[in-house]
Structures are given as structure tokens and as C-alpha cells.
Motif scaffolding. Structure first.
Motif, PDB file in Angstrom:
ATOM      1  N   UNK A 279     -40.328  27.681  27.284  1.00 26.96           N
ATOM      2  CA  UNK A 279     -40.426  29.111  27.581  1.00 26.96           C
ATOM      3  C   UNK A 279     -41.280  29.824  26.537  1.00 26.96           C
ATOM      4  N   UNK A 280     -41.100  29.416  25.274  1.00 24.83           N
ATOM      5  CA  UNK A 280     -41.906  30.018  24.218  1.00 24.83           C
ATOM      6  C   UNK A 280     -43.391  29.724  24.444  1.00 24.83           C
ATOM      7  N   UNK A 281     -43.687  28.478  24.797  1.00 25.17           N
ATOM      8  CA  UNK A 281     -45.085  28.113  25.082  1.00 25.17           C
ATOM      9  C   UNK A 281     -45.611  28.935  26.255  1.00 25.17           C
ATOM     10  N   UNK A 282     -44.800  29.101  27.294  1.00 26.32           N
ATOM     11  CA  UNK A 282     -45.231  29.887  28.458  1.00 26.32           C
ATOM     12  C   UNK A 282     -45.492  31.338  28.065  1.00 26.32           C
ATOM     13  N   UNK A 283     -44.626  31.895  27.198  1.00 27.90           N
ATOM     14  CA  UNK A 283     -44.833  33.279  26.759  1.00 27.90           C
ATOM     15  C   UNK A 283     -46.142  33.420  25.985  1.00 27.90           C
ATOM     16  N   UNK A 284     -46.434  32.432  25.153  1.00 25.65           N
ATOM     17  CA  UNK A 284     -47.687  32.478  24.394  1.00 25.65           C
ATOM     18  C   UNK A 284     -48.882  32.491  25.340  1.00 25.65           C
ATOM     19  N   UNK A 285     -48.892  31.576  26.304  1.00 24.44           N
ATOM     20  CA  UNK A 285     -50.013  31.540  27.244  1.00 24.44           C
ATOM     21  C   UNK A 285     -50.053  32.798  28.114  1.00 24.44           C
ATOM     22  N   UNK A 286     -48.894  33.326  28.496  1.00 21.07           N
ATOM     23  CA  UNK A 286     -48.871  34.562  29.267  1.00 21.07           C
ATOM     24  C   UNK A 286     -49.466  35.716  28.486  1.00 21.07           C
ATOM     25  N   UNK A 287     -49.120  35.791  27.199  1.00 21.99           N
ATOM     26  CA  UNK A 287     -49.677  36.849  26.360  1.00 21.99           C
ATOM     27  C   UNK A 287     -51.186  36.696  26.214  1.00 21.99           C
ATOM     28  N   UNK A 288     -51.639  35.459  26.043  1.00 21.53           N
ATOM     29  CA  UNK A 288     -53.081  35.224  25.949  1.00 21.53           C
ATOM     30  C   UNK A 288     -53.804  35.640  27.222  1.00 21.53           C
ATOM     31  N   UNK A 289     -53.209  35.343  28.377  1.00 22.96           N
ATOM     32  CA  UNK A 289     -53.824  35.732  29.646  1.00 22.96           C
ATOM     33  C   UNK A 289     -53.872  37.244  29.788  1.00 22.96           C
ATOM     34  N   UNK A 290     -52.806  37.947  29.386  1.00 18.77           N
ATOM     35  CA  UNK A 290     -52.812  39.406  29.481  1.00 18.77           C
ATOM     36  C   UNK A 290     -53.853  40.011  28.542  1.00 18.77           C
ATOM     37  N   UNK A 291     -53.989  39.434  27.349  1.00 25.08           N
ATOM     38  CA  UNK A 291     -55.013  39.921  26.421  1.00 25.08           C
ATOM     39  C   UNK A 291     -56.409  39.708  27.009  1.00 25.08           C
ATOM     40  N   UNK A 292     -56.629  38.535  27.594  1.00 20.15           N
ATOM     41  CA  UNK A 292     -57.936  38.241  28.198  1.00 20.15           C
ATOM     42  C   UNK A 292     -58.233  39.200  29.345  1.00 20.15           C
ATOM     43  N   UNK A 293     -57.212  39.501  30.168  1.00 16.85           N
ATOM     44  CA  UNK A 293     -57.413  40.442  31.269  1.00 16.85           C
ATOM     45  C   UNK A 293     -57.767  41.829  30.747  1.00 16.85           C
ATOM     46  N   UNK A 294     -57.069  42.262  29.697  1.00 19.62           N
ATOM     47  CA  UNK A 294     -57.337  43.586  29.147  1.00 19.62           C
ATOM     48  C   UNK A 294     -58.729  43.658  28.544  1.00 19.62           C
ATOM     49  N   UNK A 295     -59.116  42.610  27.797  1.00 17.79           N
ATOM     50  CA  UNK A 295     -60.437  42.623  27.158  1.00 17.79           C
ATOM     51  C   UNK A 295     -61.554  42.539  28.181  1.00 17.79           C
ATOM     52  N   UNK A 296     -61.319  41.851  29.297  1.00 14.61           N
ATOM     53  CA  UNK A 296     -62.351  41.728  30.330  1.00 14.61           C
ATOM     54  C   UNK A 296     -62.354  42.901  31.288  1.00 14.61           C
ATOM     55  N   UNK A 297     -61.363  43.801  31.206  1.00 13.77           N
ATOM     56  CA  UNK A 297     -61.297  44.931  32.121  1.00 13.77           C
ATOM     57  C   UNK A 297     -60.956  44.528  33.535  1.00 13.77           C
ATOM     58  N   UNK A 298     -60.246  43.391  33.681  1.00 12.80           N
ATOM     59  CA  UNK A 298     -59.961  42.881  35.020  1.00 12.80           C
ATOM     60  C   UNK A 298     -58.968  43.747  35.770  1.00 12.80           C
ATOM     61  N   UNK A 299     -58.224  44.617  35.069  1.00 12.65           N
ATOM     62  CA  UNK A 299     -57.199  45.424  35.727  1.00 12.65           C
ATOM     63  C   UNK A 299     -57.630  46.879  35.874  1.00 12.65           C
ATOM     64  N   UNK A 300     -58.907  47.174  35.792  1.00 13.03           N
ATOM     65  CA  UNK A 300     -59.356  48.559  35.914  1.00 13.03           C
ATOM     66  C   UNK A 300     -59.080  49.121  37.296  1.00 13.03           C
TER      67      UNK A 300
END
Length: 453
Positions: A279-300
Motif C-alpha cells: 500500500x505504501x508503494x502504491x501511495x508513492x506511485x499515486x502521488x508521483x502520478x498526481x504530481x506528473x498530472x499537475x505539472x503537465x496540466x492534464x487536469x485543466x
């Protein structure tokens, strides 16, 4: 063909066309002001002279008109005047023109050409009028001198046009060479970067012109790429380092359970520990994906007008229970309304991360304060201030990096991605994350500025 397709050639050609066009316009204006003026002056003089003679015709008839023509010829010092008065039978009554000019049969006709005057051929411009009762009047001027002047002007314009073309071509070549020289450093830098040398930068001449601004823009872009590459390498190292421990621990627990499979309690504990690590590993990857989405503007696409106050109140209520359980005091200072265009879910998660960090590092009995306010018309600040140990200036400068954790927080649970997500969300909303020392110290004040600065 490569030369013809180059941008330098097109700019040079544009320069040549503009220069030649400007020269042609200047020549036309000059021609109109010189040769054209001579023609207009001649025409005006002929009309004025004709009106005067017609007035004499109305006053005294053919006799008075013949006398007026004779007077004008006798007073013609420059010997350029041409007159002819003919009678009903076409006979010459006065003037120095041998015969009526060909092609001048209509009243008010203008004739320019060779005529016979006193036995000699001259080039003349003539204006004719029908006086009635068969009488006709022709008034003209010898324009040979003016024609020679026109020819001289035309020859001068011809040579000037040739010079303009030569100068335009020379200027175009110089312009093309100058463009190539100014763009060559940028092209060489781009080739070096493409070959893998990310340390190269475009040299800037210091003239503050368009090429310097282009070079500065390219250098900023290359610096950004270099930082991103470093961040990618750092993230890769951090992922390998941070995930190695839970993966190794999960594997060890599973091996231990496999070796001691006869004990259901041990087997269950190993499985629960393995699930927790995964679960900890999944949370880390989930956080990385959310950061990538925010930096790429994918949720505009999820951006919409919203009031931040209810959202922040919900987040504060959720973390208020955790603060109470730890013996901490969580206070909230929010305005009545605080409107912004943004992604509600991302902003809520970012605010939650700020509160979670503050509660995590604030000791029992400490204070955590959530505030929000409008700055100007379009900018909003969401800040969380705690009474914890705070961060040194060096650690504050690196706190937004992925997986960064200060030495004092190594033993605290977490992955070092909380502030990275906050920073990415702030940047997606046109703002930034600002970390400052709390007032009064110690402690940390984490402010998320949203909206254009």
C-alpha cells in the motif's frame, strides 16, 4: 535550392523588394514633381493664352484676334510660341504655323507632335478651339527643350534605378550574412545539445535585441531542461532508494511466513505487513502520478469557478480530529468568500498535504493555523503555519523536490512527496509555494500562492 529555401534569403529578398519599391515610389514622386510639373505648366499657360485670345475674338472678331496673335508673336523673345488662326475656307489669317495640325479636328483637342513652324519642323504641344462661323484657333508651344529635359530626367532615373537594384542586392547580401552570423551560435548550440552536450548555452552579445532575447529564451529553456533531467535522475534514484526498503521488508516477511507456514498468526501478520508495504508503494506511485498530472496540466479541463472557503473548511474539519487526538490546536481564519478558478480536488489535496505536514511535525500541545486571503484582484494565498521545529533556509530551498526529506524528519513516516505535490498544484494554478520561518519562530509557514502574479 537550399540557398533559395533559407530564411536568410527570404529576409534578404524582402529587404530588396522593399528598398526597390521605396526607390520606385520616390522616383515617381520626383517625376511627377519635375517632368509632370512641366507638362502641367505648359497646359495651364496654353489654356490661359487661349482664353485671352477668345476674349479678343468676342470683342473685335477676326481682325482683333489677328492683331492679338501678331502682338504675341512679336513679343515672343524665347521663340517658343505657336499660333494659327484659320478662316472658313481653311486659309491662314494669322500665326506662324504653316498648316492646321493633323488630328486636331475636334474642339478643345490637345495635340503633341511634330509640326511645321515658319518652314522648320519642331515638336510642339497645341490646344485648339472652334470659334464658330468656320474660324478655328490653335495655340501651342515649342516643347523640344522640355522634351530634352524629360529625356535627361528619364536617363537619370534609369541609372538611379540600376544603382538602386545593385544597392538593394548588396544590402540583401549583407543582411543575409548578418542574419546567418547572428543565428549561427544558436544553431551550433542546438546541434551540440542534440548531440548530448547539455552544458552548452547560446552566447548573448549584450545588445538586448531580438537575437539576444531569443538566446536568453533558449538558455532559460535549456536550464529548465537541465533541471528536469537532474530531477528525473534524482527521482529515479529516490524511487530506487525509498521503495527498496518496503519491497525488501515485504519479501523478508513473506519468506519468513513461508518458512513458518504452520503458524497461522505469523502467516497472517506477514501478509498484513506485506499488504501495508505494498500500500505504501502504491501511495508513492499515486502521488508521483498526481504530481506528473499537475505539472503537465492534464487536469485543466476540470478548472471551474469555485469558492475556496467551504472547501478549506471541510479540509480543516477532517484534520481537526487528528489534531485533537494528538493534543494539538488547529485554528482556522477564513474570509466569508474567496473565489478562484481552479481544480477543487487538487486544491483540497494540496491544502490537506500542508495541514498533514504541519500536524506531523508539530509536537503535542503545539499550534497549527490555517489562513486564506485574497491578494489584489486575481491572486489568493492559502497558508498553514505551525509551531514545530521548522526548516533551515537550505532545507526550505529544497523542500519542494521530490523525495526530499530533511535530516530531522528521516524517522517520521512519509515519502517526501507532499510538498512536491503542493508545489505542482500551485504552479498549475499560476502560482508558487513559498516556505518561510513562522512568526514567531520556531516553526514553518507554508503559503500556496494561486493565480497570476
Amino acid at each position: 535550392m537550399r540557398f533559395l529555401r533559407s530564411a536568410g534569403f527570404r529576409f534578404a529578398l524582402l529587404f530588396a523588394v522593399v528598398f526597390i519599391g521605396a526607390s520606385a515610389l520616390f522616383a515617381l514622386v520626383l517625376w511627377y514633381a519635375t517632368a509632370g510639373s512641366l507638362d502641367r505648366q505648359t497646359a495651364a499657360a496654353l489654356r490661359t493664352d487661349t482664353l485671352g485670345l477668345m476674349e479678343r475674338w468676342r470683342e473685335g472678331g477676326p481682325g482683333a484676334l489677328s492683331e492679338a496673335v501678331a502682338e504675341r508673336l512679336s513679343g515672343d523673345v524665347e521663340n517658343t510660341a505657336i499660333y494659327l488662326l484659320t478662316g472658313p475656307e481653311g486659309q491662314r489669317l494669322a500665326g506662324n504655323l504653316d498648316r492646321w495640325p493633323a488630328g486636331a479636328e475636334d474642339d478643345g483637342a490637345w495635340i503633341t507632335g511634330i509640326v511645321e513652324r515658319d518652314g522648320s519642323r519642331v515638336e510642339a504641344r497645341i490646344f485648339t478651339r472652334d470659334l464658330g462661323e468656320g474660324y478655328r484657333l490653335a495655340v501651342g508651344r515649342d516643347v523640344e527643350e522640355k522634351q530634352r529635359l524629360r529625356a535627361l530626367l528619364a536617363e537619370g532615373f534609369g541609372w538611379s534605378a540600376l544603382g538602386a537594384v545593385v544597392f538593394a542586392m548588396a544590402g540583401a547580401a549583407v543582411l543575409r550574412r548578418a542574419l546567418e552570423n547572428r543565428l549561427r551560435p544558436a544553431a551550433m548550440t542546438a546541434r551540440a545539445i542534440a548531440a548530448g552536450d547539455l552544458s552548452r548555452r547560446v552566447p548573448v552579445a549584450g545588445r538586448r535585441d531580438e537575437f539576444d532575447r531569443l538566446g536568453e529564451g533558449m538558455n532559460d529553456m535549456l536550464d529548465r531542461i537541465d533541471r528536469l533531467m537532474e530531477a528525473v535522475r534524482g527521482v529515479s534514484d529516490a524511487i530506487a532508494h525509498d521503495l527498496r526498503t518496503p519491497i525488501a521488508r515485504a519479501r523478508a516477511k513473506l519468506e519468513e511466513a513461508l518458512a513458518d507456514s504452520g503458524d497461522p498468526d505469523s502467516l497472517r501478520a506477514a501478509m498484513e505487513q506485506g499488504i501495508a508495504d505494498l500500500d505504501h508503494i502504491s501511495r508513492v506511485f499515486g502521488a508521483l502520478l498526481r504530481i506528473a498530472e499537475a505539472e503537465a496540466g492534464a487536469r485543466r479541463a476540470a478548472f471551474a469557478p469555485l469558492d475556496l472557503v467551504p472547501m478549506l473548511a471541510d479540509v480543516a474539519e477532517f484534520y481537526g480530529a487528528a489534531a485533537e487526538a494528538r493534543g494539538q490546536a488547529l485554528s482556522v481564519d477564513l474570509p466569508e468568500r474567496l473565489e478562484l478558478v481552479g481544480d477543487r480536488d487538487l486544491l483540497a489535496q494540496a491544502a490537506g498535504n500542508l495541514l498533514d505536514n504541519a500536524l506531523k511535525f508539530t509536537p503535542e500541545g503545539g499550534q497549527v493555523r490555517l489562513t486564506a486571503r485574497a491578494i489584489g484582484r486575481d491572486r489568493v494565498e492559502i497558508a498553514v503555519e505551525d509551531s514545530g521545529p521548522g526548516l533551515s533556509p537550505e532545507d526550505r530551498a529544497r523542500a519542494g523536490e521530490r523525495f526530499f526529506r530533511a535530516d530531522a524528519s528521516r524517522a517520521t513516516p512519509g515519502s517526501g512527496l507532499g510538498l512536491s505535490l503542493v508545489q505542482a498544484v500551485a504552479r498549475q494554478h499560476g502560482g508558487e509555494l513559498v516556505l518561510q520561518e513562522a512568526s514567531p519562530p520556531p516553526g514553518l509557514r507554508a503559503a500556496m500562492l494561486l493565480g497570476p502574479g
